[in-house]
Enzyme design. Structure first.
Site, short mmCIF file in Angstrom:
data_model
loop_
_atom_site.label_atom_id
_atom_site.label_comp_id
_atom_site.label_asym_id
_atom_site.label_seq_id
_atom_site.Cartn_x
_atom_site.Cartn_y
_atom_site.Cartn_z
N ALA A 105 21.14 61.92 24.32
CA ALA A 105 20.14 62.88 23.85
C ALA A 105 20.84 64.23 23.71
CB ALA A 105 19.00 62.96 24.85
N GLY A 134 21.22 58.50 26.00
CA GLY A 134 20.27 58.03 25.00
C GLY A 134 20.92 57.14 23.95
N GLU A 187 20.93 53.81 25.41
CA GLU A 187 19.54 53.35 25.43
C GLU A 187 19.09 52.91 24.04
OE1 GLU A 187 18.46 57.10 27.42
OE2 GLU A 187 17.38 55.87 28.86
N GLU A 228 23.57 60.68 32.75
CA GLU A 228 22.57 61.74 32.94
C GLU A 228 22.62 62.35 34.34
OE1 GLU A 228 22.02 58.73 31.66
OE2 GLU A 228 20.76 58.87 29.86
N1 DAK Z 1 24.32 66.59 23.22
C1 DAK Z 1 24.69 67.64 22.47
N2 DAK Z 1 25.94 67.83 22.02
C2 DAK Z 1 26.87 66.93 22.38
C3 DAK Z 1 26.56 65.79 23.18
C4 DAK Z 1 25.20 65.65 23.60
N3 DAK Z 1 24.79 64.59 24.32
N4 DAK Z 1 27.69 65.09 23.35
C5 DAK Z 1 28.67 65.74 22.70
N5 DAK Z 1 28.17 66.85 22.09
C6 DAK Z 1 28.89 67.84 21.30
C7 DAK Z 1 29.78 68.71 22.16
O1 DAK Z 1 29.04 69.76 22.73
C8 DAK Z 1 30.79 69.19 21.16
O2 DAK Z 1 30.20 70.21 20.39
P1 DAK Z 1 31.08 71.54 19.97
O3 DAK Z 1 31.58 72.13 21.24
O4 DAK Z 1 32.18 70.97 19.10
O5 DAK Z 1 30.10 72.39 19.20
C9 DAK Z 1 30.96 67.98 20.25
O6 DAK Z 1 29.80 67.18 20.43
C10 DAK Z 1 32.16 67.13 20.61
O7 DAK Z 1 32.10 66.84 21.97
P2 DAK Z 1 33.33 67.13 22.98
O8 DAK Z 1 34.12 68.28 22.53
O9 DAK Z 1 32.76 67.14 24.34
O10 DAK Z 1 34.20 65.80 22.73
P3 DAK Z 1 35.15 65.05 23.76
O11 DAK Z 1 35.84 64.01 22.95
O12 DAK Z 1 35.97 66.02 24.55
O13 DAK Z 1 34.16 64.33 24.80
C11 DAK Z 1 32.25 63.01 25.42
C12 DAK Z 1 33.34 63.29 24.36
C13 DAK Z 1 31.26 62.01 24.84
C14 DAK Z 1 32.89 62.40 26.68
C15 DAK Z 1 31.55 64.34 25.79
O14 DAK Z 1 31.14 64.99 24.60
C16 DAK Z 1 30.34 64.15 26.66
O15 DAK Z 1 30.45 63.93 27.87
N6 DAK Z 1 29.14 64.30 26.05
C17 DAK Z 1 27.90 64.26 26.80
C18 DAK Z 1 27.54 62.84 27.16
C19 DAK Z 1 26.27 62.81 27.97
O16 DAK Z 1 26.15 63.45 29.03
N7 DAK Z 1 25.30 62.09 27.45
C20 DAK Z 1 23.99 62.02 28.08
C21 DAK Z 1 23.13 63.11 27.53
S1 DAK Z 1 21.62 63.25 28.41
C22 DAK Z 1 14.29 61.91 28.53
C23 DAK Z 1 14.76 61.29 27.41
C24 DAK Z 1 16.07 61.10 27.23
C25 DAK Z 1 16.96 61.53 28.17
C26 DAK Z 1 16.51 62.14 29.29
C27 DAK Z 1 15.18 62.34 29.48
N8 DAK Z 1 12.87 62.07 28.68
C28 DAK Z 1 12.00 61.31 27.85
C29 DAK Z 1 12.38 62.86 29.76
C30 DAK Z 1 18.36 61.29 27.91
C31 DAK Z 1 19.29 62.11 28.32
C32 DAK Z 1 20.65 62.01 27.81
O17 DAK Z 1 21.04 61.20 27.01
#
Ligand code: DAK
Length: 256
Positions: free
Chosen positions: A64, A107, A110, A130
């Protein structure tokens, strides 16, 4: 439509490509709305027999959109029923194959699990990170992953936030097939074309029967399966499928 997804059609198969490459296809509300509208539209399109959902080489979807969520309050999330619309994707009635290269995180993982099955590239990585953000899965991750790979593995993934590689995901049952990275989409499209060529009522009822396996007791599930199996008899496609086998020719299903 704002171009956050791209939809193309080919021989009974609709391909939906997530299109936020700079954000690693992170799922925001606008993308969710576009995706659900597209899937509902394809559900109502008789020529389409199967959907393939994909991202790009770097990411299926990295979760997400963290930027969209960062400032939200619990009240705002509940009032908006944030991401509740994704259940519309899960409940849609056409078979869906996830074609996964790169990251399928949060997400994104998911979304993959809301599809009927996933074909992943050797370099794909999966996770529910998360917990590292101070939150938890919110689009079915704790529920669907536990059903798919079991309690111990689901606890490991959600509590540590670690990533799983494709070999482990295959062994755990998170994905159905692992293929070379360059062949993911081709193999998903081939599988989708095959599914789309079969009898639509048979495919629909197979999905519903397998869906029951996660909801009801074994006895209820077996009865459901037997009754829908009985119900297919006498249909044009059942008669055609069995006649074609006996006449040693390829069947031509009408979708009835
Ligand atoms: N959201 C927004 N931007 C993201 C992102 C994300 N999930 N993942 C990556 N990006 C963006 C980065 O910010 C970066 O943007 P710029 O800095 O270039 O502007 C660009 O994509 C490239 O990412 P990185 O520079 O970080 O690339 P790397 O190769 O170094 O790393 C990575 C890749 C996938 C390991 C890293 O980007 C990462 O850890 N990303 C986050 C992964 C993550 O934490 N995913 C879970 C997100 S939370 C709910 C519903 C849904 C949810 C919760 C509640 N309710 C109904 C209540 C779900 C939550 C989630 O999914």
């Amino acid at each position: 439509m704002t171009g956050l997804i791209e939809v193309t059609r080919d021989s009974g198969v609709a391909l939906i490509r997530l299109n936020r490459p700079k954000q690693l296809n992170a799922l925001n509300s606008a993308l969710a709305r576009e995706m659900i509208a597209a899937v509902q539209d394809l559900d109502a399109t008789p020529e389409v027999g199967c959907l393939v959902i994909t991202g790009d080489d770097r990411a299926f979807a990295a979760g997400a959109d963290i930027a969209e969520m960062a400032d939200k309050t619990a009240e705002a999330m509940q009032a908006q029923d944030f991401f509740g619309e994704w259940e519309g994707f899960a409940r849609s009635r056409k078979p869906k194959i996830a074609a996964v290269n790169g990251y399928a995180l949060g997400g994104g993982c998911e979304l993959m699990m809301m599809c009927d099955f996933a074909i992943a590239g050797e370099g794909a990585r999966f996770g529910q990170p998360e917990v590292k953000l101070g939150v938890m899965a919110g689009i079915g991750g704790t529920q669907r992953m536990t059903r798919l790979i079991g309690r111990a593995r689901a606890m490991d993934m959600h509590l540590t936030g670690r990533m799983m590689d494709a070999a482990e995901a295959l062994q755990a049952g998170l994905v159905a097939r692992v293929v070379p990275d360059g062949q993911v989409l081709q193999q998903a499209m081939e599988a989708a074309r095959l599914i789309a060529s079969y009898s639509r009522p048979a495919v629909r009822l197979i999905r519903e029967a397998i869906g029951q396996a996660e909801e009801v007791s074994l006895d209820e599930g077996l009865l459901f399966e037997r009754r829908v199996f009985h119900g297919l008899f006498g249909s044009p496609d059942q008669m055609e499928g069995m006649a074609a086998f006996l006449e040693k020719r390829a069947p031509v299903f009408r979708g009835a």
